[in-house]
Enzyme design. Structure first.
Site, PDB file in Angstrom:
ATOM      1  N   ASN A  56     -32.199 -75.324 -22.560  1.00 21.85           N
ATOM      2  CA  ASN A  56     -32.076 -73.934 -22.066  1.00 21.85           C
ATOM      3  C   ASN A  56     -33.384 -73.517 -21.384  1.00 21.85           C
ATOM      4  O   ASN A  56     -33.382 -72.906 -20.311  1.00 21.85           O
ATOM      5  CB  ASN A  56     -31.801 -72.954 -23.217  1.00 21.85           C
ATOM      6  CG  ASN A  56     -30.419 -73.124 -23.834  1.00 21.85           C
ATOM      7  OD1 ASN A  56     -29.566 -73.814 -23.287  1.00 21.85           O
ATOM      8  ND2 ASN A  56     -30.206 -72.501 -24.983  1.00 21.85           N
TER       9      ASN A  56
ATOM     10  N   GLY B  31     -37.925 -58.926 -32.076  1.00 24.30           N
ATOM     11  CA  GLY B  31     -36.536 -58.647 -31.691  1.00 24.30           C
ATOM     12  C   GLY B  31     -36.443 -57.566 -30.633  1.00 24.30           C
ATOM     13  O   GLY B  31     -37.125 -57.622 -29.603  1.00 24.30           O
ATOM     14  N   ALA B  32     -35.601 -56.553 -30.892  1.00 26.29           N
ATOM     15  CA  ALA B  32     -35.356 -55.487 -29.909  1.00 26.29           C
ATOM     16  C   ALA B  32     -36.580 -54.598 -29.697  1.00 26.29           C
ATOM     17  O   ALA B  32     -36.634 -53.819 -28.736  1.00 26.29           O
ATOM     18  CB  ALA B  32     -34.187 -54.635 -30.382  1.00 26.29           C
TER      19      ALA B  32
ATOM     20  N   ASP C 246     -34.797 -68.524 -26.143  1.00 25.59           N
ATOM     21  CA  ASP C 246     -35.185 -69.597 -25.205  1.00 25.59           C
ATOM     22  C   ASP C 246     -35.545 -69.001 -23.844  1.00 25.59           C
ATOM     23  O   ASP C 246     -36.497 -69.451 -23.187  1.00 25.59           O
ATOM     24  CB  ASP C 246     -34.040 -70.600 -25.035  1.00 25.59           C
ATOM     25  CG  ASP C 246     -33.630 -71.211 -26.363  1.00 25.59           C
ATOM     26  OD1 ASP C 246     -34.505 -71.331 -27.246  1.00 25.59           O
ATOM     27  OD2 ASP C 246     -32.444 -71.534 -26.517  1.00 25.59           O
TER      28      ASP C 246
ATOM     29  N   ASP D  26     -25.394 -69.505 -23.259  1.00 28.21           N
ATOM     30  CA  ASP D  26     -26.789 -69.609 -23.707  1.00 28.21           C
ATOM     31  C   ASP D  26     -27.759 -69.369 -22.561  1.00 28.21           C
ATOM     32  O   ASP D  26     -28.895 -68.934 -22.766  1.00 28.21           O
ATOM     33  CB  ASP D  26     -27.051 -71.015 -24.277  1.00 28.21           C
ATOM     34  CG  ASP D  26     -26.723 -71.095 -25.754  1.00 28.21           C
ATOM     35  OD1 ASP D  26     -25.968 -70.244 -26.234  1.00 28.21           O
ATOM     36  OD2 ASP D  26     -27.238 -72.006 -26.423  1.00 28.21           O
TER      37      ASP D  26
HETATM   38  N1  LIG Z   1     -31.415 -55.959 -29.046  1.00 28.78           N
HETATM   39  C1  LIG Z   1     -32.307 -56.336 -28.110  1.00 28.78           C
HETATM   40  N2  LIG Z   1     -32.628 -55.503 -27.110  1.00 28.78           N
HETATM   41  C2  LIG Z   1     -33.510 -55.847 -26.146  1.00 28.78           C
HETATM   42  N3  LIG Z   1     -34.137 -57.043 -26.106  1.00 28.78           N
HETATM   43  C3  LIG Z   1     -33.877 -57.916 -27.093  1.00 28.78           C
HETATM   44  C4  LIG Z   1     -32.949 -57.622 -28.147  1.00 28.78           C
HETATM   45  N4  LIG Z   1     -32.891 -58.694 -28.962  1.00 28.78           N
HETATM   46  C5  LIG Z   1     -33.718 -59.618 -28.454  1.00 28.78           C
HETATM   47  N5  LIG Z   1     -34.313 -59.162 -27.333  1.00 28.78           N
HETATM   48  C6  LIG Z   1     -35.207 -59.910 -26.429  1.00 28.78           C
HETATM   49  O1  LIG Z   1     -35.020 -61.292 -26.675  1.00 28.78           O
HETATM   50  C7  LIG Z   1     -36.243 -61.872 -27.134  1.00 28.78           C
HETATM   51  C8  LIG Z   1     -35.928 -62.915 -28.176  1.00 28.78           C
HETATM   52  O2  LIG Z   1     -35.370 -62.260 -29.260  1.00 28.78           O
HETATM   53  P1  LIG Z   1     -35.227 -62.956 -30.661  1.00 28.78           P
HETATM   54  O3  LIG Z   1     -34.428 -62.040 -31.530  1.00 28.78           O
HETATM   55  O4  LIG Z   1     -36.533 -63.397 -31.158  1.00 28.78           O
HETATM   56  O5  LIG Z   1     -34.374 -64.220 -30.224  1.00 28.78           O
HETATM   57  P2  LIG Z   1     -33.993 -65.535 -30.977  1.00 28.78           P
HETATM   58  O6  LIG Z   1     -33.643 -65.129 -32.383  1.00 28.78           O
HETATM   59  O7  LIG Z   1     -32.826 -66.006 -30.161  1.00 28.78           O
HETATM   60  O8  LIG Z   1     -35.152 -66.450 -30.895  1.00 28.78           O
HETATM   61  C9  LIG Z   1     -37.058 -60.704 -27.639  1.00 28.78           C
HETATM   62  O9  LIG Z   1     -38.437 -61.002 -27.598  1.00 28.78           O
HETATM   63  C10 LIG Z   1     -36.675 -59.620 -26.650  1.00 28.78           C
HETATM   64  O10 LIG Z   1     -37.311 -59.831 -25.419  1.00 28.78           O
HETATM   65  O1  LIG Z   2     -29.336 -74.100 -32.509  1.00 32.62           O
HETATM   66  C1  LIG Z   2     -29.563 -75.063 -31.808  1.00 32.62           C
HETATM   67  O2  LIG Z   2     -29.862 -76.165 -32.247  1.00 32.62           O
HETATM   68  C2  LIG Z   2     -29.497 -74.963 -30.374  1.00 32.62           C
HETATM   69  O3  LIG Z   2     -30.294 -75.563 -29.715  1.00 32.62           O
HETATM   70  C3  LIG Z   2     -28.445 -74.092 -29.808  1.00 32.62           C
HETATM   71  C4  LIG Z   2     -28.894 -72.898 -29.014  1.00 32.62           C
HETATM   72  O4  LIG Z   2     -28.847 -73.234 -27.651  1.00 32.62           O
HETATM   73  C5  LIG Z   2     -30.232 -72.368 -29.349  1.00 32.62           C
HETATM   74  O5  LIG Z   2     -30.330 -72.354 -30.727  1.00 32.62           O
HETATM   75  C6  LIG Z   2     -30.451 -70.978 -28.826  1.00 32.62           C
HETATM   76  O6  LIG Z   2     -31.667 -70.503 -29.347  1.00 32.62           O
HETATM   77  P1  LIG Z   2     -32.202 -69.008 -29.261  1.00 32.62           P
HETATM   78  O7  LIG Z   2     -32.586 -68.767 -27.857  1.00 32.62           O
HETATM   79  O8  LIG Z   2     -33.368 -68.991 -30.182  1.00 32.62           O
HETATM   80  O9  LIG Z   2     -31.080 -68.108 -29.683  1.00 32.62           O
END
Ligand SMILES: Nc1ncnc2c1ncn2[C@@H]1O[C@H](COP(=O)(O)OP(=O)(O)O)[C@@H](O)[C@H]1O
Ligand SMILES: O=C(O)C(=O)C[C@H](O)[C@H](O)COP(=O)(O)O
Length: 342
Positions: A52, A243-244, A273, A309
């Site tokens: 990704n 997160g958000a 990612d 994704d």
């Molecule tokens: N509800 C949301 N609103 C706006 N941006 C978000 C939200 N959730 C995630 N993001 C964006 O996505 C990025 C990655 O979020 P995160 O929750 O850490 O993702 P993951 O769990 O997939 O690794 C955050 O740093 C932010 O930029």
């Molecule tokens: O889980 C795994 O092994 C994968 O690689 C599948 C997904 O493509 C990523 O997990 C996405 O990851 P996030 O961007 O952190 O939501």
């Protein structure tokens, strides 16, 4: 343009080569509503944290190479075909005739999605340090790893260990912690007494670490920026996602927090990612902390608008405008259906 000690170049220079190493799978997402076990029609796409990131980097004009293994099966062809269409270099992908391409399913939800894997003993789970032999490190500016790979098998743990031992030169090694409890409780992780410590020690050997404060709390029981800094004292840059709310970049003893964008979220998997790719591309381009975090938020916001994704990026003009926006404008817009509203 801001420049920093990573010695990046300006936007007119040759694109950098990034190597992303890890498993990719065919991904099925239900086409209809209702519980996954009642859905008859599924949309087939692909997913995998490192590929990704490669897709986003290639889409942004960087030369990106994906290093991995696939089965000699139709799903392997799907993955190759899709990544090839992004322009990703695939010469170092091993085709394993004895094993299969992994599969994963996700049932989308606005606040969280359920995922299932069928990847135990996949072709990628048999990867080992031998995959690094073909890498041309002279041309590599970035090696991107995640905490998913060490959960796949003991040979994958050896691979990550060896990747972190490679001579760096000008190359940055990034690691997205990507804690996957499902994988750490599966067969591939048998024999690992303390996955949390294993992952912490791997992350501490990278140059750039990306981690969510939620996952840091789950894995290490540490949520605050200062606690995470204490756990990971060695990386040059720590990118802590809230997160958000936003994200914090810790570097050179300083911290910068940058709020996330307001997004009408369709589905969150893949946002991490996309965020990583935005931060890393901006880092390699030599930009300063705010630009790097905003690049991450903008990439993530686009993916949050899709069930795939990896989705289409926000329009280029909107991205350029938002990278330079003042704080008031940044916090007043909403990202909806892949567009900047406001
Ligand atoms: N509800 C949301 N609103 C706006 N941006 C978000 C939200 N959730 C995630 N993001 C964006 O996505 C990025 C990655 O979020 P995160 O929750 O850490 O993702 P993951 O769990 O997939 O690794 C955050 O740093 C932010 O930029
Ligand atoms: O889980 C795994 O092994 C994968 O690689 C599948 C997904 O493509 C990523 O997990 C996405 O990851 P996030 O961007 O952190 O939501």
């Amino acid at each position: 343009m801001e420049t920093d000690r990573f010695g990046g170049t300006d936007g007119n220079a040759e694109p950098h080569e990034a190597v992303c190493l890890g498993e990719s799978m065919v991904l099925f997402v239900p086409s209809g509503d209702g519980p996954a076990h009642e859905v008859d029609t599924w949309h087939r796409t692909i997913g995998g944290a490192e590929s990704n990131v490669a897709c986003h980097l290639a889409e942004g004009g960087m030369r990106a190479r994906w290093v991995s293994a696939l089965g000699a099966d139709p799903f392997g062809s799907v993955v190759l075909d899709r990544l090839g269409r992004f322009g990703i270099e695939l010469e170092d992908v091993r085709i394993d005739r004895r094993r299969s391409t992994g599969v994963y399913f996700k049932a989308p939800g606005h606040t969280g999605s359920r995922v299932w894997y069928n990847r135990t003993d996949s072709a990628a789970a048999a990867m080992g340090p031998e995959l690094l032999g073909a890498l041309d490190l002279e041309r590599t500016r970035l090696l991107h790893l995640t905490g998913i790979t060490p959960a796949l098998s003991s040979s994958c743990r050896e691979l990550v260990d060896a990747a972190l031992d490679l001579p760096r030169g000008d190359m940055l090694v990034s690691l997205d912690v990507n804690w996957r409890s499902l994988l750490w409780s599966a067969r591939g992780a048998e024999g690992v007494d303390d996955p949390a410590e294993l992952l912490r020690a791997f992350a501490d050997r990278a140059d750039v670490v990306l981690v969510g404060d939620d996952e840091a709390a789950e894995v290490w029981g540490s949520r605050s920026v200062s606690e995470i800094r204490e756990l990971l004292p060695h990386p040059r840059s720590l990118v802590i996602k809230h997160g958000a709310t936003g994200a914090t970049l810790v570097e050179d003893g300083t911290e910068l927090f940058e709020p996330a964008l307001r997004v009408d979220v369709v589905e969150p998997v893949g946002a991490g990612d996309a965020f990583a790719a935005g931060v890393l591309a901006s880092t390699l381009a030599g930009n300063g902390p705010r630009h790097r975090l905003r690049s991450g938020h903008l990439k993530a916001a686009a993916v949050l608008c899709t069930t795939d994704d990896v989705g289409p990026p926000l329009p280029e003009a909107d991205v350029s405008r938002m990278l330079l926006a003042d704080e008031r404008e940044w916090s007043s817009v909403t990202i909806r259906e892949g567009r900047v509203i406001g």
